[in-house]
Design a protein around this motif. Structure first.
Motif, mmCIF file in Angstrom:
data_model
loop_
_atom_site.group_PDB
_atom_site.id
_atom_site.type_symbol
_atom_site.label_atom_id
_atom_site.label_comp_id
_atom_site.label_asym_id
_atom_site.label_seq_id
_atom_site.Cartn_x
_atom_site.Cartn_y
_atom_site.Cartn_z
ATOM 1 N N TRP A 1 -7.364 8.745 7.090
ATOM 2 C CA TRP A 1 -7.505 10.104 7.606
ATOM 3 C C TRP A 1 -7.892 10.123 9.063
ATOM 4 C CZ3 TRP A 1 -12.498 11.520 8.868
ATOM 5 C CH2 TRP A 1 -13.554 10.957 8.155
ATOM 6 N N ALA B 1 -10.905 5.993 4.767
ATOM 7 C CA ALA B 1 -11.426 6.526 6.026
ATOM 8 C C ALA B 1 -10.475 6.233 7.176
ATOM 9 C CB ALA B 1 -12.803 5.948 6.317
ATOM 10 N N TRP C 1 -8.059 14.200 5.349
ATOM 11 C CA TRP C 1 -9.000 13.750 4.322
ATOM 12 C C TRP C 1 -8.702 14.418 2.982
ATOM 13 C CZ3 TRP C 1 -12.555 16.912 1.799
ATOM 14 C CH2 TRP C 1 -13.374 16.251 0.891
#
Length: 118
Positions: free
Chosen positions: A10, A7, A101
């Protein structure tokens, strides 16, 4: 060497391998390679998938927002021009996050184009 996890990668737009190099050469254009570790970003097929989903999501947010504001306050027509910069911001910001992502997910899962097995 991994510190921030997927997380964080990205959200920051960092290389999924080394977490130091930048993914983007422009606002939403990916670099060809990582300047730190040399990972070739062109091998990943990010394509237009993030843009297609983003158009639907941002469009729904804008339409619902405009309808709620119009129903609650009945503003003048020009007040709805505020939705243009909001839509542009959500689109560019979301596209950047979605591309990062998807590239990171392809790297972590060693995804490649499907091939028929003979």
């Amino acid at each position: 060497m991994k510190r921030s996890g997927p997380a964080g990668q990205w959200l920051a737009g960092l290389c999924p391998r080394c977490e130091k190099g930048r993914l983007f050469a422009g606002p939403v254009r990916l670099r060809d390679t990582c300047e730190e570790c040399g990972l070739d970003f062109q091998q990943f097929n990010v394509g237009d998938g993030p843009a297609a989903f983003l158009i639907l999501i941002v469009g729904a947010i804008l339409v619902i927002g405009a309808l709620v504001v119009d129903a609650a306050h009945e503003p003048a027509w020009w007040v709805h021009l505020v939705w243009l910069p909001i839509g542009a911001g959500l689109t560019f910001g979301g596209l950047r996050l979605a591309k990062a992502w998807l590239l990171g997910a392809e790297y972590r899962n060693a995804a490649h184009e499907g091939r028929l097995v003979k």
